[in-house]
Design an enzyme around this catalytic site. Structure first.
Site, PDB file in Angstrom:
ATOM      1  N   HIS A 183      12.087   2.884  11.827  1.00 47.83           N
ATOM      2  CA  HIS A 183      12.417   2.078  10.657  1.00 47.83           C
ATOM      3  C   HIS A 183      11.187   1.737   9.835  1.00 47.83           C
ATOM      4  O   HIS A 183      11.149   1.915   8.615  1.00 47.83           O
ATOM      5  CB  HIS A 183      13.113   0.803  11.140  1.00 47.83           C
ATOM      6  CG  HIS A 183      13.618  -0.079  10.062  1.00 47.83           C
ATOM      7  ND1 HIS A 183      12.832  -1.029   9.450  1.00 47.83           N
ATOM      8  CD2 HIS A 183      14.833  -0.176   9.488  1.00 47.83           C
ATOM      9  CE1 HIS A 183      13.551  -1.680   8.551  1.00 47.83           C
ATOM     10  NE2 HIS A 183      14.766  -1.174   8.550  1.00 47.83           N
ATOM     11  N   SER A 203      16.972  -2.559   3.742  1.00 47.47           N
ATOM     12  CA  SER A 203      15.650  -2.273   4.308  1.00 47.47           C
ATOM     13  C   SER A 203      14.930  -1.199   3.506  1.00 47.47           C
ATOM     14  O   SER A 203      13.701  -1.129   3.522  1.00 47.47           O
ATOM     15  CB  SER A 203      15.788  -1.805   5.753  1.00 47.47           C
ATOM     16  OG  SER A 203      16.073  -2.869   6.609  1.00 47.47           O
ATOM     17  N   ASP A 213       6.988  -4.781  10.090  1.00 50.00           N
ATOM     18  CA  ASP A 213       8.132  -3.985  10.501  1.00 50.00           C
ATOM     19  C   ASP A 213       7.906  -3.447  11.910  1.00 50.00           C
ATOM     20  O   ASP A 213       7.195  -4.056  12.707  1.00 50.00           O
ATOM     21  CB  ASP A 213       8.359  -2.859   9.481  1.00 50.00           C
ATOM     22  CG  ASP A 213       9.818  -2.497   9.317  1.00 50.00           C
ATOM     23  OD1 ASP A 213      10.402  -2.002  10.285  1.00 50.00           O
ATOM     24  OD2 ASP A 213      10.372  -2.716   8.225  1.00 50.00           O
TER      25      ASP A 213
END
EC number: 3.4.21.96
Length: 1902
Positions: free
Chosen positions: A281, A620, A217
């Site tokens: 994120h 996600s 990620d």
């Protein structure tokens, strides 16, 4: 790690409990956990004296109890510690009362090895029934009804009790303990409770210990307080383990026990923390998987699904601001390292929408490889809803599409677990609670606050309800506010005004803040408003807002308490749809099942950098939930106490990862649709259902039996079918020691057969039952212990059920032991091929108002790059449509439209895509594009645009096969065609758009004026007759007109009929200004008219005003204006302080005139006259002054016949500046602004200082503060007067002010930029392809700027320039970390320089000769051969047409060479054909070769004429033959036509009578009929003749022996020749031989000679020689001159020998290819040996960052793979790869010499300072780049860059930089911004970092 051995009773309890876990309440498991935790204090008695034991136990229990009470009350919002002692004793708490009697699991009533669910439930009920008397006694004390009862694991029940009464409960007979109920705070407690995670923690104590999850990620902050392990002693990855890996990998490092390994794969450094400011994120994802927070406040502490799991920080998104996407090479490296280091699970919350399922995709291949190593892959499904939801990206279909899938790559990977998102039940978010201190409480309700600075701005304020004129709640208009608003919180209603305007008006009215009440009448909060951040504002739902309004109306003078804080509130979205509306639909486009499973992903609270937290939504967030759950499952498999441990231990590779996935899907709980009568949510949306982690662990611990489809997948993929009865098989596997039987559920809701439906009112997709449909098993389902059973099922559909619909649902099976299995199924009833691949013109997606023009042709102007919609017309109502008969462009360079392309709205993913141009007869003109696949069109929420397929442009040229030149096509009708096969289908579809190529302008005649009187007003028209013979007059009916130089550029014409010869009568109304300019006499008229192809006719004419009979003087432009200034048309300034004013007009005779000057003196005008056109021109000098002037025009030179008089004013005095000062006279400043002051003359109207309009005071003075930037600033000041005259002054001010010293502080030369730089051998001036060295130059902004690249400090010169070199090699993606700093500031920022290059052109070897012409009479010519390259992508074009290409998304760092077999047909033209073959690699290096082919149609030649030397008796006769035409060859046969040979120039000498055949042949292979010539006049048995026959046969025998010994011919024909030779020798040796016998033997021997077959046929020889030429070129001089130790020859010499052998033809092609293979093997070995010898061990054993292997391993792998290849062309490709590797290794060696590292990167510089720690910079995770072109503006044009082309020469290796593109353009607005936030589904694109969300390399044709 090994788990500690439990006590026997606990172990047995845990084992026995498995049978009941399917029905055991979560509360009972939590009760057991709470009791176990809070009774541990009793163990102290074993370690202290008896005297102290009691006190120790009491103190411990008291402390534990108080803490448990405080924790429990805190969850309810009560601070226990702030209560007084009385309150602390009186407050109620939740407790668990445990009985003295044992629970069912421990009382001996159940078997410890196995008990059925029914047995367990029966015994549990008995235990609960026995609690009755104790419950009664407890209720007497608590005055509360007992709560939930437990009887299996715990014998007890829950209840509420006052703290003071807890000891009383303990005194009741039969009570063992009273325990405070424990409070759990997971990642999102509600999210985990949805999936029963707490039950796993509590009952099994599985929290991920001993497991590792890789987080691929944007990065992890390893210092976050929640990134911790409770105990780091028994971790899977120790520091030592990691250091061993990094020693080998040569990258990454150890961070801590929680995050043992991390590396930044994107920036090639160890900075693993995401520096994005807004949200991180990867950190959010990591928290969901494994955060391990402590504390009671869920807003300040997070616990993930597997809190004790270790996390790998595999950062694949750069910290550079230049890109928010990642590429294949980066992702593949991270995936491979995850598997190598031993990750149990890898999570990828990223992808690009609507992916395919092919292992040609490097990411999908890498995922499969990871699965094969035993690493499970969990990937998000995507956040794009359906492709039919237009711009919304939700669960809707506005287009009625059968193919709505949007699941992204790499989530389409077969082996991955692909995760959909469900909404969380509750959400931690900013919420408001409004109270009055007595009875009113509104909220808590979710809000969007305009700024976090205003959390206290509403508290204890008075409120003001803004009302409109009707007394209703106002929408916030200015007029509705009164003075009462001042200082209060204004309340308005949503609607009409923008949110910003509502804020502005409230602020202007003096309000202290603003509350906006929603207008939808529901309880839905308002959370997506475009608010300014400067005024306190939030919104309320309609329901809450109205309550507030009502209260304020009743209490206008009271203030309210308003608390705004992070709060756990119900998730409103969950009440609307349990699934997240954004979650992407499946299946994969080939009807493979996806997504697999659902997890909470909507509104999840998790970690951020620096101990922060935030709420995010997206798949996600759902994907890491499953990743964490699979870590728990893996821990269960590793538990040696698990009864199935022996089975689990032998699971390896995909067997292991598939098993984990199957168990989770088999135990998932299907979600029902609350909005549509609780029908199922489509499996295409939710997969197998919501994960139930408890049920999955239950299965692993108790009964891991499974059911899968016949293909092994845990979902049934019915694909497409057309029979109403569809059979399929399921495989049941029983892994227990007992026989199992299963019954299929018959629930009419969950187990019905469903199809998809669309709500006609909203477009929402939902499922509906198919009445009359059913699924039945073909037999009873009985599975023996330890065995499998395959059962056939039949799906029956009613005959009336229409095709082209999905059929889907869930099969649920109940086992005889109470276990349950869930299996989704899905298929398509109908033909999957039938759905259209592309929307038609004006089709279902066409919505100009919404900014979507769907499929539309684009016409480009090459000069400006502007694009226009082709054929676009507007009707009377303003509706725009595409008229396909009006689509045209011109090959005339002066036309507006110079080429055509198509912007396709693809409705489906398609493969084998081809774009062609066809002529009017359907013949192919050219192939513009050929590609393996294209992705469907969808709306990308991140880039706010539709992602179309922009096909290449055609400019009207074609490749002329006759001479190899590019020619312009003839005018005519053409077709733009796209064809392709829908993914999952097998039928090619074609979509055609007709258009015209038209280079001729329309003709116009009879231009005139007409007039019509309507309502007393005369309307004048310009009329004409016009005609266009091809594309037609402009369909938009646009024209431009001018009357006496008064123009109308926006005119339109109407059709007024048609003439007999086909002209259209047109009329265009004149504007009022044009009508006023008309005069009696000759009026000049101009008509500018185009056809649809944009060819223009500009027709001038002299026209008479309708009805006029006189010829008056006409002055163009409406006459001389009232004022002449510098802006007047006709005025031209000179350098002498004045200028000239010129005007023109018409009159039937010469015109003369006068004018007056500034002094009033009269002068003659300078006039000219053209009698042919009755036109005149006159000019008069004017001076720079203000004065009145008169102009008189006369019909005679004597000035006696006045025609017209004009009075005008000359206004040329420009404004003036007085005391103009810039920066108070200084050229330098250190401030952010400078002041410009001055005074202007009184007539000045405006003063512009730069872009600012200065305010003028009464004395005409101005003063402006002008912002300046660092460096030189040119400040312009312009004064303009009322007449438009201007005066401009300017000055350059140098500023040293720089508020951000680091912003734009480094710039590079020659096009180098931060981020991706993509180039080939010749496209980058900074790169030397011979050395692989890039020389990077540039400049810094400040002398104090510092620059570090790849760890080395870059010296900055005095002139602020710099230069450094990077060794890039010849192939690959090379990232270099960059750190920019400033010596005056204690901060830096991190960037990246990434170079993506291929400097090696592909090789091209053709089987046909490229040196000599080829002749044929077959019109179908086949081009065959091979192409190779050092990377895997190749595309092939023939004659300028793209005919083949390979899968474009490659891993350029893979080291795998490319290979393409060429076998393409070409239709030949009669005569000469020049065939140009070109191969291009991934970076546009191109190699080109030409084949010249002459073709003539097959024909029969005229027979030759045969003439004997004599017809008289003779010993010999010579036969000569002549062909009927030149260029032909005559052949003869002496063996009856078996074999032929050329007739010798001297003729054929015949020594014996016989029949001879003759025929003519030509180069093309044509032949004549054979003619016989019979020789009968040879005198028999003449001794001389006999001797001649013997001699002839003797010579022929000798010739035959020579041929046999040559070795050029194959064994079979050589053997036949030997036999014929022996037979001829026998005939010769006969003593009684006759002429006839010798002649017969001669004939037979000649036949055998003629039938000899060459070992190396001519075509094979040509191909081989071409191949050898390519090999020699690839070796080059240095390698070619090296010696092969096995032969003692150089490699060049060995190849020369092969060339000689090929020329000689003494070996077969196979033999020569085998020899060539040996040579190439030796070359590969020599090259590998040389590379290795030149590589020191410390470098050779270092890691190649691109492959993850050592350099030595790379060399060995490439050598082994190359030598293992059977094909020489494959070996050549590996040779190229090894040569590229040589360059890379040399760079690593050189780097090691300098800095002591061997991984191809650089370390600490010995001069420039140490390795910097790059400071993170913002990135934008989840953003897809729109990679397929920009959108046209609503005005109909798209600004773009002009397309360019570069031609290639024969047999040259060239670079192709100018491939036609469709251009870039402005994005049309698509309506109101969506009200949901970006959900973090990371868009990925490759190598230009590349386009539209992402992972993909750039598409070749876009």
């Amino acid at each position: 790690m090994q788990r500690k051995k439990k006590g026997l009773s606990i172990l047995l309890a845990g084992t026995v409990a498995l049978g009941a876990l399917a029905v055991l309440p979560v509360g009972e498991i939590q009760a057991k956990a709470a009791i176990s935790q809070q009774t541990k204090g009793s163990s102290l008695a074993n370690t202290v004296t008896a005297a102290t034991a009691k006190q120790a136990a009491t103190d411990t229990t008291a402390a534990t109890t108080n803490q448990a009470i405080a924790t429990q009350l805190a969850a309810k919002g009560i601070d226990y510690n702030k209560l007084n002692k009385v309150q602390q004793q009186d407050i109620y708490v939740d407790v668990i009362v445990q009985m003295s009697a044992a629970p069912a699991s421990e009382n001996g009533t159940l078997r410890t090895d196995y008990s059925s669910t029914a047995e367990i439930q029966q015994e549990t009920n008995k235990v609960i029934a026995a609690q009755a008397s104790v419950k009664a006694a407890v209720e007497q004390v608590t005055q509360q009804t007992a709560g939930e009862s437990y009887g299996y694991v715990v014998n007890g029940f829950s209840t509420k009790v006052r703290v003071v009464d807890i000891p009383k409960l303990k005194q009741i007979a039969g009570v063992k303990t009273v325990t405070l109920a424990k409070v759990y705070y997971p990642t999102d407690a509600k999210a985990n409770s949805m999936a029963n995670v707490q039950a796993v923690w509590s009952n099994y104590k599985y929290k991920g210990e001993g497991t590792v999850v890789s987080v691929i990620d944007s990065g992890i902050d390893p210092t976050h307080k929640d990134m911790r392990l409770s105990d780091d002693k028994d971790v899977k990855l120790t520091k030592s383990d990691v250091e061993k890996f990094t020693d080998t990998a040569k990258h990454g490092r150890y961070f801590n026990s929680k995050v043992p390994y991390g590396f930044n794969y994107a920036d090639n450094n160890d900075t693993i923390t995401d520096d994005t400011v807004d949200e991180q994120h990867g950190m959010h994802v990591a928290g969901i998987i494994g955060a391990n927070g402590t504390g009671d406040d869920p807003a300040k502490s997070v616990v993930g699904v597997a809190p004790e799991a270790q996390l790998l920080a595999m950062k694949v998104f750069t910290n550079s601001d230049t890109s928010a996407t990642t590429g294949s090479a980066t992702l593949v490296s991270a995936i491979e390292d995850s598997a190598k280091i031993g990750a149990d699970v890898l999570n990828m919350s990223l992808g690009s929408d609507s992916g395919n399922q092919t292992l040609e995709d490097p990411e999908l291949a890498a995922v499969q490889n990871a699965n094969e190593s035993g690493t499970a892959a969990v990937i998000s499904a995507g956040n794009s809803g359906t492709s039919g939801s237009a711009t919304e990206g939700v669960n809707k279909d506005y287009y009625g599409l059968q193919d709505n899938e949007m699941v992204g790559t790499p989530g389409t990977s077969r082996g991955a677990t692909t995760v959909a998102s469900a909404e969380n039940t509750d959400v931690i978010t900013q919420a408001v609670t409004i109270t009055d201190g007595t009875g009113l409480q509104l909220g808590p309700e979710t809000i969007q606050l305009s700024s976090n600075d205003f959390t206290g701005s509403f508290d204890q304020k008075k409120f003001y309800v803004v009302k409109d004129a009707s007394g209703n709640l106002s929408k916030g208009k200015v007029a509705d506010y009164t003075a009462d608003a001042k200082g209060k919180i204004a309340i308005v209603k949503r609607g009409e005004l923008t949110f910003a305007d509502k804020q502005k008006y409230a602020q202007a009215a003096g309000a202290a803040g603003l509350i906006i009440v929603n207008n939808d009448g529901t309880a839905t909060p308002v959370t997506s408003m475009a608010l300014t951040t400067t005024f306190p504002t939030f919104g309320l739902s309609s329901v809450t807002g109205q309550k507030l309004v009502d209260w304020v109306a009743a209490h206008p003078d009271d203030s309210l308490g308003v608390k705004i804080a992070l709060t756990l509130v119900p998730n409103q979205k969950y009440t609307e749809d349990k699934m997240s509306d954004f979650t992407s639909y499946g299946p994969v486009s080939n009807l493979s099942f996806k997504p697999d499973i659902t997890a909470p992903g909507g509104n999840i609270w998790s970690t951020q950098n620096n101990n922060g937290y935030t709420n995010m939504s997206g798949t996600s967030m759902a994907s890491p939930f499953i990743a964490g759950s699979q870590a728990l499952l893996k821990q269960a498999l590793n538990n040696k106490n698990n009864p199935f441990y022996a089975y689990y231990k032998q699971l390896k590779g995909t067997a292991l990862t598939d098993f984990l996935k199957t168990v989770e899907m088999n135990t998932a709980q299907p979600i029902n649709d609350i909005n549509y009568n609780n029908v199922i949510v489509s499996p295409r949306r939710q997969g197998a259902g919501l994960v139930d982690v408890k049920a999955a662990i239950d299965a692993l611990e108790k009964n891991p039996s499974t059911v899968v489809a016949e293909n092994g997948y845990p979902a049934v993929e019915l694909k497409d079918f057309t029979s109403t009865d569809k059979t399929f098989k399921l495989t049941f596997t029983n892994r227990t020691t007992h026989e199992l039987t299963y019954q299929m559920d018959s629930n009419t809701d969950t187990n019905a057969v469903y199809t998809s439906a669309t709500d006609p009112n909203s477009g929402v997709l939902y499922d509906k039952k198919i009445d009359g449909a059913a699924i039945k098993a073909g037999s009873n389902i009985t599975v023996p212990a330890g065995k499998t059973a395959q059962i056939e099922f039949t799906l029956s559909l009613p005959k009336s059920f229409d095709q082209q619909q999905f059929v889907e649902g869930f099969l649920n099976f109940k086992g005889s032991d109470g276990s349950r299995l869930n299996l989704p199924y899905m298929g398509f009833f109908g033909d999957w091929n039938d759905g259209k691949i592309v929307d038609s013109l004006n089709g279902i997606t066409y919505s100009p108002a919404g900014g979507n023009f769907g499929t539309v042709p684009l016409l480009t102007n090459k000069n400006t790059g502007t694009q226009y919609y082709g054929g676009m017309v507007t009707d009377a109502d303003g509706n725009q449509t595409v008229d396909d008969q009006a689509i045209a462009f011109s090959s005339d360079k002066n036309a507006l439209y110079n080429d055509i392309s198509m912007k396709y709205y693809l409705l489906r993913n398609i493969s084998n895509v081809q774009v062609d141009i066809l002529d009017g007869q359907g013949n192919k003109v050219t192939t513009l594009s050929s590609s393996t696949n294209r992705k469907k069109t969808y709306y990308n929420a991140h880039s706010q645009q539709y992602i179309y397929y922009h096909a290449p442009a055609w400019d009207g040229t074609y490749y002329d096969q006759r001479d190899g030149n590019i020619k312009t096509a003839d005018d005519g009708s053409y077709t733009y065609r796209i064809s392709g096969v829908p993914e999952g289908g097998d039928k090619r579809q074609v979509f055609d758009v007709p258009f015209k190529l038209d280079s001729k302008a329309p003709t116009v005649r009879h231009v005139a004026l007409s007039a019509k009187t309507e309502n007393g007003k005369t309307q004048y028209y310009l009329t004409a007759e016009a005609k266009d013979d091809l594309s037609g007059l402009d369909a938009t009916k646009s024209v431009k007109t001018a009357i006496n130089e008064v123009t109308n550029l926006d005119a339109t014409f109407t059709d007024a009929g048609t003439t007999a010869d086909g002209y259209t009568k047109i009329e265009t109304p004149l504007s009022d200004e044009q009508a006023q300019a008309l005069g009696n006499g000759d009026n000049s008229a101009e008509l500018y008219l185009t056809d649809n192809a944009s060819n223009a006719t500009d027709q001038d004419a002299s026209v008479q005003k309708p009805g006029s009979t006189s010829f008056d003087l006409i002055v163009n432009g409406g006459g001389i204006p009232d004022k002449i200034s510098s802006t007047t048309t006709g005025y031209e300034a000179n350098t002498q302080g004045g200028g000239t004013y010129t005007f023109s007009g018409t009159y039937p005779a010469a015109v003369d005139g006068t004018y007056t000057d500034a002094q009033g003196k009269k002068h003659d005008l300078n006039t000219t006259y053209d009698a042919a056109t009755n036109s005149f021109t006159a000019s008069m000098p004017v001076t720079n002054a203000d004065y009145a002037a008169q102009v008189d025009l006369y019909a005679d030179k004597a000035h006696t016949q006045l025609l017209k008089h004009f009075d005008t004013k000359v206004r040329l005095t420009a404004p003036t500046f007085t005391d103009l000062k810039f920066n108070n006279g200084s050229d330098q400043t250190s401030e952010a602004t400078i002041k410009v002051t001055g005074t202007v003359s009184a007539d000045t109207k405006t003063v512009n200082v730069g872009d600012t309009v200065a305010a003028l005071d009464a004395q005409h003075h101005f003063s402006v503060d002008v912002p300046v930037n660092y460096g030189d600033n040119t400040i312009k000041v312009t004064a303009t007067d009322e007449d438009g005259n201007t005066t401009t002054e300017q000055k350059t001010i140098t500023s040293s002010y720089d508020p951000d010293m680091l912003k734009n502080s480094v710039t590079f030369d020659q096009g180098v930029t931060f981020g991706a730089n993509e180039f080939n051998a010749t496209s980058a001036k900074f790169y030397d392809p011979k050395t692989g060295i890039a020389t990077i130059t540039g400049k810094v902004k400040h002398p104090t700027t510092t620059l570090q690249v790849d760890g080395k400090q870059i010296p900055i010169k005095d002139d602020l320039t710099f230069s450094f070199t990077l060794d890039l090699g010849t192939l690959g993606q090379k990232p270099f970390g960059v750190v920019v700093g400033d010596t005056t500031q204690n901060k830096t920022f991190q960037e990246a320089l990434t170079f993506i290059l291929d400097a090696v052109a592909p090789t091209l070897s053709l089987d046909s000769s490229t040196d000599a012409p080829v002749y044929t009479n077959n019109p179908n010519f086949q081009i065959t051969g091979t192409a190779t390259d050092n990377a895997q992508y190749l595309s092939l074009s023939i004659n300028g047409s793209s005919v083949a290409s390979q899968y474009v998304d490659i891993n350029i760092n893979s080291g795998k060479p490319g290979h393409m077999a060429i076998d393409q047909p070409v239709k030949l033209l009669e005569g000469k054909n020049v065939l140009t073959v070109a191969v291009t690699d991934s970076e546009d290096n191109t190699t080109t070769k030409n084949i010249t082919v002459y073709y003539e149609p097959k024909k029969t030649l005229a027979a030759p004429t045969v003439t004997p030397s004599t017809t008289e008796p003779a010993k010999t006769v010579t036969l000569t033959a002549n062909s009927a035409a030149t260029g032909e060859t005559v052949q003869y046969s002496a063996d009856g036509g078996k074999t032929y040979q050329d007739v010798p120039a001297a003729g054929v000498t015949v020594t014996a009578n016989g029949t001879f055949k003759f025929k003519s042949t030509d180069l093309y292979g044509n032949e004549s009929p054979a003619v016989d010539y019979v020789v009968t006049n040879i005198k028999a048995d003449d001794p001389a003749q006999l001797q001649a026959a013997k001699q002839e046969l003797t010579n022929l025998i000798a010739s035959a022996k020579t041929l046999s010994a040559s070795g050029k011919y194959d064994d079979a024909t050589t053997t036949a020749l030997a036999a014929a030779t022996q037979k001829a020798q026998t005939a010769l040796d006969q003593t009684n031989a006759s002429v006839d016998s010798l002649t017969g033997a001669n004939r037979d021997l000649q036949t055998a000679i003629n039938q000899l077959a060459a070992k190396l046929p001519a075509d094979k020889k040509t191909s081989l020689l071409n191949q050898l030429q390519s090999v020699k070129a690839a070796l080059e001089t240095d390698l070619g001159n090296q010696t092969d130790s096995s032969t003692g020859k150089t490699f060049t010499a060995a190849l020369d020998d092969l060339v000689a052998q090929a020329q000689a033809g003494t070996q077969t092609d196979d033999q020569l290819q085998a020899t060539l293979a040996k040579v190439l093997d030796a070359v590969l070995a020599k090259l590998a040996e040389g590379i290795k010898a030149a590589t020191p061990a410390e470098v050779g054993n270092a890691k190649d960052a691109a492959t993850g292997k050592t350099w030595y391993a790379d060399i060995a792998d490439t050598l082994t793979s190359g030598q293992a290849s059977a094909d020489a062309s494959d070996k050549l490709a590996h040779l190229q790869a090894l040569q590229s590797l040589k360059t890379k290794v040399a760079a690593a060696v050189e780097a090691a010499k300098t800095v002591g590292k061997g991984d191809g990167t650089t370390g600490t510089s010995d001069k420039g300072g140490g390795q910097g720690t790059p400071a993170p910079t913002p990135g934008d995770i989840g953003k897809d780049k729109g990679d397929e072109g920009s959108q046209p503006s609503s005005g109909g044009n798209i600004p773009t860059n002009p397309a360019t082309t570069t031609s290639t020469s024969t047999d040259d290796t060239t670079d192709r930089n100018g491939q036609l593109t469709s251009g870039k353009g402005a994005l049309p607005k698509t309506g109101e911004t969506t009200e949901r936030p970006a959900f973090g589904f990371l868009g990925v694109i490759v190598v230009s970092l590349m386009g539209v969300l992402g992972l993909k390399r750039k598409q070749r044709e876009e």
